[in-house]
Design a protein around this motif. Structure first.
Motif, PDB file in Angstrom:
ATOM      1  N   SER A 199       0.638  -1.270   0.052  1.00 29.85           N
ATOM      2  CA  SER A 199      -0.070   0.000   0.055  1.00 29.85           C
ATOM      3  C   SER A 199       1.033   1.290   0.012  1.00 29.85           C
ATOM      4  O   SER A 199       0.315   2.141  -0.562  1.00 29.85           O
ATOM      5  N   ALA A 200       1.934   1.068   0.842  1.00 32.34           N
ATOM      6  CA  ALA A 200       2.904   2.452   0.550  1.00 32.34           C
ATOM      7  C   ALA A 200       3.679   2.621  -0.796  1.00 32.34           C
ATOM      8  O   ALA A 200       3.579   3.825  -1.289  1.00 32.34           O
ATOM      9  N   LEU A 201       3.702   1.473  -1.360  1.00 27.85           N
ATOM     10  CA  LEU A 201       4.351   1.607  -2.971  1.00 27.85           C
ATOM     11  C   LEU A 201       3.078   2.006  -3.940  1.00 27.85           C
ATOM     12  O   LEU A 201       3.377   2.971  -4.907  1.00 27.85           O
ATOM     13  N   VAL A 202       1.893   1.692  -3.642  1.00 28.14           N
ATOM     14  CA  VAL A 202       0.654   2.024  -4.441  1.00 28.14           C
ATOM     15  C   VAL A 202       0.530   3.754  -4.086  1.00 28.14           C
ATOM     16  O   VAL A 202       0.422   4.503  -4.983  1.00 28.14           O
ATOM     17  N   SER A 203       0.864   4.090  -2.990  1.00 30.25           N
ATOM     18  CA  SER A 203       0.358   5.664  -2.547  1.00 30.25           C
ATOM     19  C   SER A 203       1.562   6.471  -3.368  1.00 30.25           C
ATOM     20  O   SER A 203       1.198   7.561  -3.644  1.00 30.25           O
ATOM     21  N   VAL A 204       2.709   6.038  -3.348  1.00 27.31           N
ATOM     22  CA  VAL A 204       4.042   6.630  -3.739  1.00 27.31           C
ATOM     23  C   VAL A 204       3.585   6.793  -5.493  1.00 27.31           C
ATOM     24  O   VAL A 204       3.792   7.875  -5.900  1.00 27.31           O
ATOM     25  N   TYR A 205       3.068   5.642  -6.055  1.00 23.80           N
ATOM     26  CA  TYR A 205       2.995   5.558  -7.307  1.00 23.80           C
ATOM     27  C   TYR A 205       1.967   6.650  -7.892  1.00 23.80           C
ATOM     28  O   TYR A 205       1.712   7.465  -8.732  1.00 23.80           O
ATOM     29  N   LYS A 206       0.485   6.649  -6.887  1.00 24.28           N
ATOM     30  CA  LYS A 206      -0.384   7.525  -7.411  1.00 24.28           C
ATOM     31  C   LYS A 206       0.079   9.009  -7.044  1.00 24.28           C
ATOM     32  O   LYS A 206      -0.404   9.900  -7.729  1.00 24.28           O
ATOM     33  N   ASN A 207       0.812   9.357  -5.878  1.00 23.60           N
ATOM     34  CA  ASN A 207       1.254  10.731  -5.802  1.00 23.60           C
ATOM     35  C   ASN A 207       2.267  11.142  -7.076  1.00 23.60           C
ATOM     36  O   ASN A 207       1.963  12.143  -7.569  1.00 23.60           O
ATOM     37  N   TYR A 208       2.914  10.016  -7.775  1.00 24.01           N
ATOM     38  CA  TYR A 208       3.824  10.435  -8.927  1.00 24.01           C
ATOM     39  C   TYR A 208       2.791  10.683 -10.119  1.00 24.01           C
ATOM     40  O   TYR A 208       3.256  11.587 -10.649  1.00 24.01           O
ATOM     41  N   LEU A 209       1.749   9.879 -10.121  1.00 24.24           N
ATOM     42  CA  LEU A 209       1.161  10.338 -11.255  1.00 24.24           C
ATOM     43  C   LEU A 209       0.299  11.668 -11.116  1.00 24.24           C
ATOM     44  O   LEU A 209       0.211  12.262 -11.846  1.00 24.24           O
ATOM     45  N   ARG A 259       1.169  14.056  -9.558  1.00 26.65           N
ATOM     46  CA  ARG A 259       2.314  15.166  -9.595  1.00 26.65           C
ATOM     47  C   ARG A 259       2.513  15.437 -11.014  1.00 26.65           C
ATOM     48  O   ARG A 259       2.623  16.497 -11.593  1.00 26.65           O
ATOM     49  N   LYS A 260       2.797  14.314 -11.984  1.00 24.20           N
ATOM     50  CA  LYS A 260       2.903  14.364 -13.350  1.00 24.20           C
ATOM     51  C   LYS A 260       1.710  14.900 -13.903  1.00 24.20           C
ATOM     52  O   LYS A 260       2.069  15.892 -14.801  1.00 24.20           O
ATOM     53  N   GLU A 261       0.606  14.773 -13.618  1.00 25.05           N
ATOM     54  CA  GLU A 261      -0.424  15.435 -14.164  1.00 25.05           C
ATOM     55  C   GLU A 261      -0.466  16.812 -13.866  1.00 25.05           C
ATOM     56  O   GLU A 261      -0.863  17.842 -14.588  1.00 25.05           O
ATOM     57  N   TRP A 262      -0.278  17.215 -12.678  1.00 21.87           N
ATOM     58  CA  TRP A 262      -0.227  18.538 -12.154  1.00 21.87           C
ATOM     59  C   TRP A 262       0.906  19.307 -12.850  1.00 21.87           C
ATOM     60  O   TRP A 262       0.459  20.541 -13.139  1.00 21.87           O
ATOM     61  N   ASP A 263       1.924  18.900 -12.973  1.00 18.39           N
ATOM     62  CA  ASP A 263       2.878  19.552 -13.775  1.00 18.39           C
ATOM     63  C   ASP A 263       2.676  19.638 -15.303  1.00 18.39           C
ATOM     64  O   ASP A 263       3.117  20.705 -15.883  1.00 18.39           O
ATOM     65  N   MET A 264       1.891  18.905 -15.868  1.00 15.66           N
ATOM     66  CA  MET A 264       1.353  19.015 -17.211  1.00 15.66           C
ATOM     67  C   MET A 264       0.488  20.029 -17.485  1.00 15.66           C
ATOM     68  O   MET A 264       0.408  21.042 -18.289  1.00 15.66           O
ATOM     69  N   ASN A 265      -0.282  20.263 -16.405  1.00 17.12           N
ATOM     70  CA  ASN A 265      -1.410  21.274 -16.505  1.00 17.12           C
ATOM     71  C   ASN A 265      -0.922  22.634 -16.119  1.00 17.12           C
ATOM     72  O   ASN A 265      -1.205  23.665 -16.630  1.00 17.12           O
ATOM     73  N   LYS A 266      -0.034  22.465 -15.258  1.00 18.39           N
ATOM     74  CA  LYS A 266       0.859  23.775 -14.962  1.00 18.39           C
ATOM     75  C   LYS A 266       1.544  24.424 -16.282  1.00 18.39           C
ATOM     76  O   LYS A 266       1.518  25.590 -16.385  1.00 18.39           O
ATOM     77  N   SER A 267       2.210  23.374 -16.880  1.00 18.05           N
ATOM     78  CA  SER A 267       2.917  23.984 -18.052  1.00 18.05           C
ATOM     79  C   SER A 267       2.066  24.501 -19.264  1.00 18.05           C
ATOM     80  O   SER A 267       2.197  25.467 -20.074  1.00 18.05           O
ATOM     81  N   GLU A 268       0.614  23.804 -19.244  1.00 11.30           N
ATOM     82  CA  GLU A 268      -0.525  24.266 -20.152  1.00 11.30           C
ATOM     83  C   GLU A 268      -0.993  25.814 -19.734  1.00 11.30           C
ATOM     84  O   GLU A 268      -0.804  26.480 -20.631  1.00 11.30           O
ATOM     85  N   GLN A 269      -0.863  26.204 -18.348  1.00 13.70           N
ATOM     86  CA  GLN A 269      -1.402  27.352 -18.068  1.00 13.70           C
ATOM     87  C   GLN A 269      -0.400  28.231 -18.236  1.00 13.70           C
ATOM     88  O   GLN A 269      -0.589  29.423 -18.638  1.00 13.70           O
ATOM     89  N   GLU A 270       0.868  27.937 -18.211  1.00  6.48           N
ATOM     90  CA  GLU A 270       1.973  28.928 -18.242  1.00  6.48           C
ATOM     91  C   GLU A 270       2.183  29.282 -19.800  1.00  6.48           C
ATOM     92  O   GLU A 270       2.554  30.433 -20.116  1.00  6.48           O
TER      93      GLU A 270
END
Length: 75
Positions: free
Chosen positions: A48-58, A60-71
């Motif tokens: 469950s810890a690894l799943v949590s880390v993976y979800k947070n990675y996904l 963060r990746k989605e957030w970074d992509m949205n941030k780049s589009e806004q910029e």
């Protein structure tokens, strides 16, 4: 066992000078104190810890992509 001290990781960071052989006892004491004071926390197993880390990675990746589009819209 790959990660023999994973469940006592919090105690290790709270009391870094305690010898590893005593961390399980310190963990038991910490859990008793938390129960007495009605403090809640969470414990997880390795999977469950690894799943949590993976979800947070996904996320963060989605957030970074949205941030780049806004910029780009600002340009």
């Amino acid at each position: 066992m790959i990660m023999s001290g994973f469940n006592i990781h919090t105690v290790h960071h709270m009391f870094p000078t305690i010898d590893n052989q005593h961390l399980w006892k310190a963990h038991e004491v910490l859990m008793e104190v938390c129960d007495e004071r009605k403090l809640s926390g969470s414990q997880s197993n390795l999977f469950s810890a690894l799943v949590s880390v993976y979800k947070n990675y996904l996320f963060r990746k989605e957030w970074d992509m949205n941030k780049s589009e806004q910029e780009l819209k600002l340009l």
